[in-house]
Design a protein around this motif. Sequence first.
Motif, PDB file in Angstrom:
ATOM      1  N   ARG A  80       0.743  -1.080  -0.077  1.00  0.00           N
ATOM      2  CA  ARG A  80       0.071   0.104   0.125  1.00  0.00           C
ATOM      3  C   ARG A  80       0.811   1.178  -0.147  1.00  0.00           C
ATOM      4  O   ARG A  80       0.389   2.385  -0.323  1.00  0.00           O
ATOM      5  CB  ARG A  80      -0.854  -0.192   1.233  1.00  0.00           C
ATOM      6  CG  ARG A  80      -1.877  -1.037   1.196  1.00  0.00           C
ATOM      7  CD  ARG A  80      -2.689  -1.400   2.449  1.00  0.00           C
ATOM      8  NE  ARG A  80      -3.160  -0.132   2.999  1.00  0.00           N
ATOM      9  CZ  ARG A  80      -3.463   0.349   4.283  1.00  0.00           C
ATOM     10  NH1 ARG A  80      -3.315  -0.591   5.140  1.00  0.00           N
ATOM     11  NH2 ARG A  80      -3.899   1.461   4.628  1.00  0.00           N
ATOM     12  N   GLU A  81       1.996   1.362   0.431  1.00  0.00           N
ATOM     13  CA  GLU A  81       3.099   2.071   0.588  1.00  0.00           C
ATOM     14  C   GLU A  81       4.415   1.724   0.323  1.00  0.00           C
ATOM     15  O   GLU A  81       4.934   0.737   0.823  1.00  0.00           O
ATOM     16  CB  GLU A  81       2.857   3.188   1.720  1.00  0.00           C
ATOM     17  CG  GLU A  81       3.567   4.301   1.708  1.00  0.00           C
ATOM     18  CD  GLU A  81       3.433   5.065   3.105  1.00  0.00           C
ATOM     19  OE1 GLU A  81       2.247   5.520   3.208  1.00  0.00           O
ATOM     20  OE2 GLU A  81       4.216   5.365   3.885  1.00  0.00           O
ATOM     21  N   PHE A  82       5.276   2.663  -0.425  1.00  0.00           N
ATOM     22  CA  PHE A  82       6.586   2.199  -0.697  1.00  0.00           C
ATOM     23  C   PHE A  82       7.496   3.580  -0.010  1.00  0.00           C
ATOM     24  O   PHE A  82       7.504   4.364  -1.257  1.00  0.00           O
ATOM     25  CB  PHE A  82       6.998   1.786  -1.988  1.00  0.00           C
ATOM     26  CG  PHE A  82       6.252   0.690  -2.474  1.00  0.00           C
ATOM     27  CD1 PHE A  82       6.970  -0.634  -2.074  1.00  0.00           C
ATOM     28  CD2 PHE A  82       5.246   0.599  -2.962  1.00  0.00           C
ATOM     29  CE1 PHE A  82       5.955  -1.769  -2.622  1.00  0.00           C
ATOM     30  CE2 PHE A  82       4.225  -0.331  -3.283  1.00  0.00           C
ATOM     31  CZ  PHE A  82       4.772  -1.802  -3.008  1.00  0.00           C
ATOM     32  N   SER A  83       8.132   3.644   0.936  1.00  0.00           N
ATOM     33  CA  SER A  83       8.794   4.735   1.456  1.00  0.00           C
ATOM     34  C   SER A  83      10.568   4.737   1.202  1.00  0.00           C
ATOM     35  O   SER A  83      10.823   3.839   1.870  1.00  0.00           O
ATOM     36  CB  SER A  83       8.528   5.203   2.950  1.00  0.00           C
ATOM     37  OG  SER A  83       7.226   5.484   3.027  1.00  0.00           O
ATOM     38  N   PHE A  84      10.817   5.521   0.160  1.00  0.00           N
ATOM     39  CA  PHE A  84      12.258   5.180  -0.068  1.00  0.00           C
ATOM     40  C   PHE A  84      12.990   6.378   0.635  1.00  0.00           C
ATOM     41  O   PHE A  84      12.581   7.698   0.499  1.00  0.00           O
ATOM     42  CB  PHE A  84      12.329   5.316  -1.694  1.00  0.00           C
ATOM     43  CG  PHE A  84      12.101   4.148  -2.241  1.00  0.00           C
ATOM     44  CD1 PHE A  84      12.766   2.909  -2.864  1.00  0.00           C
ATOM     45  CD2 PHE A  84      10.632   4.140  -2.770  1.00  0.00           C
ATOM     46  CE1 PHE A  84      12.115   2.021  -3.112  1.00  0.00           C
ATOM     47  CE2 PHE A  84      10.060   2.997  -3.514  1.00  0.00           C
ATOM     48  CZ  PHE A  84      10.779   1.941  -3.746  1.00  0.00           C
ATOM     49  N   GLY A  85      14.337   6.171   0.972  1.00  0.00           N
ATOM     50  CA  GLY A  85      15.331   7.236   1.301  1.00  0.00           C
ATOM     51  C   GLY A  85      15.973   7.529   0.010  1.00  0.00           C
ATOM     52  O   GLY A  85      16.013   6.534  -0.934  1.00  0.00           O
ATOM     53  N   ILE A  98      11.473   9.893  -0.747  1.00  0.00           N
ATOM     54  CA  ILE A  98      10.350   9.971  -1.783  1.00  0.00           C
ATOM     55  C   ILE A  98       9.415   8.722  -1.415  1.00  0.00           C
ATOM     56  O   ILE A  98       9.962   7.503  -1.137  1.00  0.00           O
ATOM     57  CB  ILE A  98      10.957   9.807  -3.260  1.00  0.00           C
ATOM     58  CG1 ILE A  98       9.952   9.954  -4.158  1.00  0.00           C
ATOM     59  CG2 ILE A  98      11.918   8.548  -3.232  1.00  0.00           C
ATOM     60  CD1 ILE A  98      10.598  10.255  -5.647  1.00  0.00           C
ATOM     61  N   SER A  99       8.072   8.800  -1.859  1.00  0.00           N
ATOM     62  CA  SER A  99       7.049   7.768  -1.528  1.00  0.00           C
ATOM     63  C   SER A  99       5.932   7.720  -2.609  1.00  0.00           C
ATOM     64  O   SER A  99       5.676   8.526  -2.994  1.00  0.00           O
ATOM     65  CB  SER A  99       6.398   8.059  -0.140  1.00  0.00           C
ATOM     66  OG  SER A  99       7.596   7.951   0.828  1.00  0.00           O
ATOM     67  N   LEU A 100       5.882   6.337  -2.811  1.00  0.00           N
ATOM     68  CA  LEU A 100       4.745   6.011  -3.662  1.00  0.00           C
ATOM     69  C   LEU A 100       3.705   5.716  -2.637  1.00  0.00           C
ATOM     70  O   LEU A 100       3.915   4.566  -1.854  1.00  0.00           O
ATOM     71  CB  LEU A 100       4.999   4.632  -4.569  1.00  0.00           C
ATOM     72  CG  LEU A 100       4.207   4.186  -5.713  1.00  0.00           C
ATOM     73  CD1 LEU A 100       3.868   5.477  -6.794  1.00  0.00           C
ATOM     74  CD2 LEU A 100       4.353   3.227  -6.306  1.00  0.00           C
ATOM     75  N   TYR A 101       2.621   6.043  -2.456  1.00  0.00           N
ATOM     76  CA  TYR A 101       1.581   5.907  -1.227  1.00  0.00           C
ATOM     77  C   TYR A 101       0.178   5.842  -1.708  1.00  0.00           C
ATOM     78  O   TYR A 101      -0.048   6.374  -2.988  1.00  0.00           O
ATOM     79  CB  TYR A 101       1.770   7.053  -0.326  1.00  0.00           C
ATOM     80  CG  TYR A 101       1.636   8.429  -0.495  1.00  0.00           C
ATOM     81  CD1 TYR A 101       0.361   8.994  -0.148  1.00  0.00           C
ATOM     82  CD2 TYR A 101       2.473   9.145  -1.283  1.00  0.00           C
ATOM     83  CE1 TYR A 101       0.123  10.221  -0.546  1.00  0.00           C
ATOM     84  CE2 TYR A 101       2.249  10.656  -1.487  1.00  0.00           C
ATOM     85  CZ  TYR A 101       1.057  11.040  -1.443  1.00  0.00           C
ATOM     86  OH  TYR A 101       0.584  12.367  -1.614  1.00  0.00           O
ATOM     87  N   ALA A 102      -0.688   5.469  -0.895  1.00  0.00           N
ATOM     88  CA  ALA A 102      -2.229   5.503  -1.162  1.00  0.00           C
ATOM     89  C   ALA A 102      -2.218   4.557  -2.428  1.00  0.00           C
ATOM     90  O   ALA A 102      -2.795   4.931  -3.495  1.00  0.00           O
ATOM     91  CB  ALA A 102      -2.717   6.899  -1.522  1.00  0.00           C
TER      92      ALA A 102
END
Length: 202
Positions: A80-85, A98-102
Motif C-alpha cells: 500500500r506504500e513504498f517509502s524510499f530514502g 520519496i514515497s509511492l503511497y495511497a
Amino acid sequence: MLKDFLSLFQKKGDTVITIACERCDLRTLVEADAPSLAVLLAENKYFWSTYEPLHHPNFYTVETQRKKIIESLYLLEEKREFSFGIFVKGTNRLIGHISLYAVKQLPYSSAFIGYSMDQHFAGKGIATEAAKAVVRFAFEQVGVHRVEAYVAPANTASIRVLEKAGFVKEGLLRKLLFINGQWVDHYMYALLVEDSKELYEK
C-alpha cells in the motif's frame, strides 16, 4: 528495464527494496534509518515549510520517526506504500525521501508520489532522477496504471520535477490543504502508464 537495477532482499523479516540510479540510490527505509531521517527532517523543516506544514517538535525526534518507519514497513508488506530514502550514490548519506503511497487496486489501479530533497541537494536534478525511477517501479513492479501528485502553484521547483518526469497538469484543486495557517490551492498532476512508455523504455 527497471528490473535490471531493482533488487529485493530480506533483512530481519523486512522486505527491503533498492533502486540504483545514476547519481543516487533509493532504498526503502528501515528502523536503523530513524536517526538519519530525524536529522534530515529537523535540518530542513523551515526550508520545506513553505509548502509543507510545520510539525510539533516531537515529530522531529528519532523515536517518532522510528515509529513512522515501522508503520511504513507494515504498509510496504501490504503493498500500500513504498517509502524510499534518497541516498548519495554508493553511501548511506540520506539526502531526501520519496514515497509511492495511497496505492489502490482496481478499479483505480493508481498511486500518489511525494518527495522532498535536502536543501543542499535541491535543484541538481536528483529529485527528477528519483521520481522517474519510482514511477517506473510503480508501473513495472507495482502494476498501477496511473501515478498522481499534488503540488502548490507556487512550488515551481517541484512542478519542474514532475514535468521533467513526464507528468501532465490535469487541473486545480482549490484550497486543498491547510498549511501553516492558510488553505492552499494545489495542481493535480498525473502520468499514465501508456503515456510513459516512450519516456521510460530507454
